[in-house]
Scaffold this motif. Structure first.
Motif, short mmCIF file in Angstrom:
data_model
loop_
_atom_site.label_atom_id
_atom_site.label_comp_id
_atom_site.label_asym_id
_atom_site.label_seq_id
_atom_site.Cartn_x
_atom_site.Cartn_y
_atom_site.Cartn_z
N ASN A 1 -5.90 -23.80 16.11
CA ASN A 1 -5.12 -24.07 14.86
C ASN A 1 -3.83 -23.89 15.25
O ASN A 1 -2.92 -24.79 14.78
N ARG A 2 -3.30 -22.97 16.03
CA ARG A 2 -1.92 -22.85 16.45
C ARG A 2 -1.48 -23.79 17.33
O ARG A 2 -0.40 -24.50 17.16
N ILE A 3 -2.36 -24.38 18.23
CA ILE A 3 -1.96 -25.31 19.16
C ILE A 3 -1.72 -26.70 18.30
O ILE A 3 -0.89 -27.36 18.65
N SER A 4 -2.69 -26.85 17.30
CA SER A 4 -2.50 -28.15 16.67
C SER A 4 -1.82 -28.13 15.34
O SER A 4 -1.54 -29.27 14.53
N GLY A 5 -1.15 -26.92 15.11
CA GLY A 5 -0.33 -26.91 13.94
C GLY A 5 -1.12 -26.87 12.65
O GLY A 5 -0.49 -27.29 11.68
N THR A 6 -2.41 -26.73 12.61
CA THR A 6 -3.21 -26.71 11.28
C THR A 6 -3.49 -25.19 11.03
O THR A 6 -3.05 -24.25 11.78
N ARG A 7 -4.24 -25.17 9.87
CA ARG A 7 -4.55 -23.85 9.44
C ARG A 7 -6.04 -23.60 9.03
O ARG A 7 -6.69 -24.72 8.57
N ALA A 8 -6.70 -22.64 8.97
CA ALA A 8 -8.00 -22.50 8.62
C ALA A 8 -7.97 -22.58 7.08
O ALA A 8 -7.07 -22.75 6.48
N ASP B 1 6.39 -12.10 20.75
CA ASP B 1 5.78 -12.82 21.60
C ASP B 1 4.11 -12.86 21.58
O ASP B 1 3.31 -13.38 22.35
N VAL B 2 3.91 -12.50 20.21
CA VAL B 2 2.40 -12.17 19.88
C VAL B 2 2.19 -13.45 18.78
O VAL B 2 2.81 -13.53 17.90
N LEU C 1 -5.34 -18.46 27.00
CA LEU C 1 -5.37 -17.16 26.21
C LEU C 1 -4.50 -16.13 27.19
O LEU C 1 -4.94 -15.88 28.42
N GLU C 2 -3.54 -15.40 26.78
CA GLU C 2 -2.93 -14.33 27.29
C GLU C 2 -3.15 -13.04 26.46
O GLU C 2 -2.30 -13.19 25.55
N LEU C 3 -3.53 -12.18 27.14
CA LEU C 3 -3.32 -10.78 26.39
C LEU C 3 -1.97 -10.08 26.60
O LEU C 3 -2.02 -9.56 27.74
N VAL C 4 -1.26 -9.75 25.68
CA VAL C 4 -0.05 -9.26 26.17
C VAL C 4 0.11 -7.76 25.73
O VAL C 4 1.11 -7.10 26.15
N GLY C 5 -0.78 -7.11 25.05
CA GLY C 5 -0.73 -5.81 24.83
C GLY C 5 -2.00 -5.16 24.15
O GLY C 5 -2.74 -6.22 23.36
N ILE C 6 -2.49 -3.88 24.31
CA ILE C 6 -3.54 -3.40 23.76
C ILE C 6 -3.11 -2.13 23.11
O ILE C 6 -2.58 -1.24 23.67
N ALA C 7 -3.24 -1.92 21.54
CA ALA C 7 -2.90 -0.66 20.98
C ALA C 7 -4.08 0.27 20.97
O ALA C 7 -5.22 -0.17 20.66
N VAL C 8 -3.83 1.45 21.58
CA VAL C 8 -5.03 2.57 21.48
C VAL C 8 -4.48 3.94 21.22
O VAL C 8 -3.24 4.11 21.32
N ARG C 9 -5.37 4.83 20.88
CA ARG C 9 -4.66 6.13 20.53
C ARG C 9 -4.56 7.12 21.91
O ARG C 9 -3.81 7.78 21.93
N ARG C 10 -5.41 6.89 22.90
CA ARG C 10 -5.45 7.50 24.05
C ARG C 10 -5.12 6.52 25.37
O ARG C 10 -6.10 6.20 25.93
N PRO C 11 -3.81 6.28 25.73
CA PRO C 11 -3.75 5.38 26.68
C PRO C 11 -4.16 5.63 28.12
O PRO C 11 -4.34 5.03 28.88
N GLY C 12 -4.30 7.10 28.48
CA GLY C 12 -4.56 7.50 29.61
C GLY C 12 -6.10 7.71 30.10
O GLY C 12 -6.35 7.70 31.06
N ARG C 13 -6.83 7.26 28.71
CA ARG C 13 -8.37 7.23 29.08
C ARG C 13 -8.63 6.07 30.10
O ARG C 13 -8.19 4.94 30.00
N GLN C 14 -9.66 6.51 30.74
CA GLN C 14 -10.13 5.30 31.89
C GLN C 14 -10.94 4.27 31.32
O GLN C 14 -11.75 4.31 30.45
N ALA D 1 0.74 -20.57 26.88
CA ALA D 1 -0.33 -19.80 26.55
C ALA D 1 -0.18 -19.19 25.10
O ALA D 1 0.91 -19.04 24.39
N VAL D 2 -1.37 -18.94 24.34
CA VAL D 2 -1.74 -18.43 22.92
C VAL D 2 -1.69 -16.95 23.27
O VAL D 2 -2.43 -16.62 23.97
N ARG D 3 -0.78 -15.99 22.85
CA ARG D 3 -0.63 -14.80 23.11
C ARG D 3 -1.43 -13.89 22.32
O ARG D 3 -0.76 -13.86 21.06
N LEU D 4 -2.07 -13.03 22.74
CA LEU D 4 -3.04 -12.29 21.98
C LEU D 4 -2.41 -10.58 22.10
O LEU D 4 -2.02 -9.97 23.04
#
Length: 435
Positions: free
Chosen positions: A328-335, A75-76, A41-54, A7-10
Motif C-alpha cells: 500500500n505504501r509503495i502504491s500510495g493506497t490504503r487498506a 525513517d520508519v 523491507l528494511e528493519l531499522v530498529g527493535i524495541a525491547v526491555r532488555r537489550p543485552g539479552r542474547q 526500501a520500506v522501513r520497519l
C-alpha cells in the motif's frame, strides 16, 4: 540505473517468541518479499526491555529500550507491535497511526478493549491498521471477514479460538481424564502457561470474539460486551454424558446477529463451554488447533482451520500484514478502513436462546420427577429428554431442554436449588449445533 524502489522501513516493538520469528522470516524470505512487494523491507530498529539479552544472530545495533522514540523516527514507515497489553502499546500505536505510519499488531487485548482508539487514530492519520495475527494465529480469517465477505451479510460466527482449552477438552474427551489432569498434561507439553487463567476462564477467547463480532457485524464490540464463562467446571462426568448423546464439549465463541426481545436487530456475543454433536465440523478439531465456522446469507457455511498459536504461525500472519501494508505504501493506497456503520446494540445474555444439559443429584423417591418438571414448566423451559439413574436413596437426573432464553434457564436453576429434593446441581451446560 537501478529501478528498485526505496526500501520500506520497519520498526519492531517486542522481540520475544513471535517477534524473533518475524525477524527470522524477514531475513530468510528477503528476496521473495522484495519481489512480492516491489521494494525491499528494511528493519531499522527493535524495541525491547532488555537489550543485552542474547537473541541469536540479530544485529545488536538494532536494539533500543526507547520504543516511543523508535516509533517517532522519521525513517520508519511501518510499526509492528508484538508486545501485547494495553499500555504502553496503545500510546505507541496511536502515535504511529496519527503520524501516518502503517501499524501491524497482534495485540488482541488492546483491540478488544479499545480498538476504537486505534481505528480513530488510523482515520486521523490516513494510515493502515492491520491485525490478522490477533485472532487464530496463521489462519487467514480477519481479512476474509473484512474484505472477501464485505458484500455479504454474515449472520453467525462460531469458533474454537483458544488452543490451550481445546487441547484440554480434546484430551478429556479422548482419555476420560478430569480437568486437572488434562491441564497438567497441557502445562507439561507447553500448551498452557504457568498461570492459565486467561485461557481456561475464557478471557483470551472473549477478546477474540469481540474482534470477530466487530468485523462480522460492522459494529464496535468490546471484550466487556462479551458474556464469558470459563471451562474449569467441565468434569469427566460431563464429557461422558456428552458422549452418550453423541456429542463432545468445546469452549466456543459464538457471535450472532438477530432480533432482540422487541424485534430490533442486535448482536449477541458469548464465550462458554458447550456440547456440540460429533457431526458438527468443529467437533473434530482436536489438539491445540483452532477453527472458525462462519455462516453468511449468500456464501452459506464457511470453515477456517489451522494452528491458532505459536511463534511461527503467528509470525506468518504478521508477515502477511507487513506485505500488505508495504504494498500500500509503495502504491500510495490504503487498506479498507473500519466498517462500523451498523451500530447494532448488544443483546444481553438473558435473551440468548439455546438448549441446555442439566445434571441434578436428587432424592430417589416418588414424585421427584414431576416436581422437577413443574419447575421447568413454571419458567417456560420445555424438556426434550430425561435420563435417570439411581443408587440407594439418591438418583441422578440428566435433563436436556429445547431452546429457551438464558434468563428463563437461570431462573429455573435458582428454583431447583431451593428444592429439598435436589441435593446438588452437578452441571449446567449449553447445547449447540442442533443435537
Amino acid at each position: 540505473m537501478s529501478s528498485e524502489k526505496p526500501a520500506v522501513r520497519l520498526a519492531l516493538l517486542g522481540c520475544g517468541t513471535v517477534g524473533s520469528e518475524v525477524v527470522r522470516l524477514l531475513h530468510e524470505q528477503a528476496a521473495d518479499l522484495t519481489a512480492r512487494i516491489g521494494a525491499p523491507l528494511e528493519l531499522v530498529g527493535i524495541a525491547v526491555r532488555r537489550p543485552g539479552r542474547q537473541r541469536g544472530t540479530i544485529d545488536p545495533a538494532l536494539f533500543t529500550t526507547d520504543a516511543l522514540g523508535l516509533v517517532k523516527r522519521d525513517d520508519v514507515d511501518v510499526v509492528i507491535e508484538v508486545v501485547g497489553g494495553i499500555e504502553p502499546s496503545r500510546t505507541w500505536l496511536t502515535e504511529a497511526l496519527r503520524a501516518g505510519k502503517s501499524v501491524v499488531t497482534a495485540n488482541k487485548a488492546l483491540l478488544a478493549e479499545d480498538g476504537a482508539t486505534l481505528h480513530d487514530a488510523a482515520a486521523e492519520g490516513g494510515a493502515d491498521l492491520y491485525y490478522e495475527a490477533a485472532v487464530a494465529g496463521a489462519i487467514p480469517l480477519l481479512r476474509p471477514l473484512r474484505e472477501s465477505l464485505h458484500g455479504d451479510r454474515v449472520t453467525r460466527v462460531t469458533g474454537i479460538v483458544n488452543g490451550t482449552t481445546n487441547f484440554i477438552l480434546s484430551s478429556m474427551d479422548a482419555t476420560g481424564a478430569g480437568f486437572g489432569e488434562a491441564l497438567d498434561e497441557a502445562t507439561e507439553l507447553g500448551y498452557a502457561e504457568a498461570d492459565p487463567t486467561a485461557d481456561v476462564e475464557g478471557f483470551d477467547a472473549a477478546a477474540k470474539a469481540a474482534i470477530l463480532a466487530s468485523l462480522a457485524f460492522h459494529t464496535r464490540v468490546t471484550a466487556a460486551d462479551v458474556f464469558r464463562e470459563g471451562m474449569t467446571g467441565v468434569t469427566a462426568a460431563d464429557m461422558a454424558s456428552a458422549k452418550e448423546m453423541g456429542c463432545t464439549i468445546k469452549l466456543l465463541c459464538i457471535a450472532q446477529r438477530g432480533p432482540d426481545s422487541t424485534g430490533n436487530e442486535s448482536v449477541s456475543v458469548r464465550v462458554h463451554p458447550a456440547m456440540i454433536p460429533r457431526s458438527h465440523p468443529l467437533a473434530g478439531v482436536g489438539d491445540a488447533f483452532n477453527a472458525v465456522f462462519v455462516e453468511a446469507e449468500a456464501a452459506g457455511q464457511l470453515m477456517f482451520y489451522g494452528r491458532g498459536a505459536g511463534g511461527t504461525p503467528t509470525a506468518s500472519a504478521v508477515l502477511g500484514d507487513i506485505v500488505a501494508a508495504a504494498r500500500n505504501r509503495i502504491s500510495g493506497t490504503r487498506a479498507p478502513s473500519e466498517s462500523s456503520y451498523a451500530h447494532l446494540p448488544i443483546r444481553p445474555i438473558g435473551e440468548s436462546v439455546t438448549r441446555y444439559h442439566i445434571s441434578l443429584d436428587v432424592a430417589d423417591r416418588q414424585g421427584v420427577l414431576a416436581t422437577v418438571a413443574g419447575v421447568f414448566a413454571k419458567h417456560e423451559v420445555s424438556i426434550a429428554t430425561v435420563r435417570q439413574s439411581g443408587r440407594e436413596e439418591d438418583a441422578t437426573l440428566v435433563i436436556v431442554t429445547h431452546g429457551a432464553p438464558d434468563a428463563n434457564l437461570a431462573a429455573t436453576v435458582e428454583d431447583l436449588r431451593s428444592l429439598d429434593i435436589v441435593r446438588s446441581i452437578a452441571s449446567v451446560l449449553r447445547v449447540e449445533g442442533g443435537v
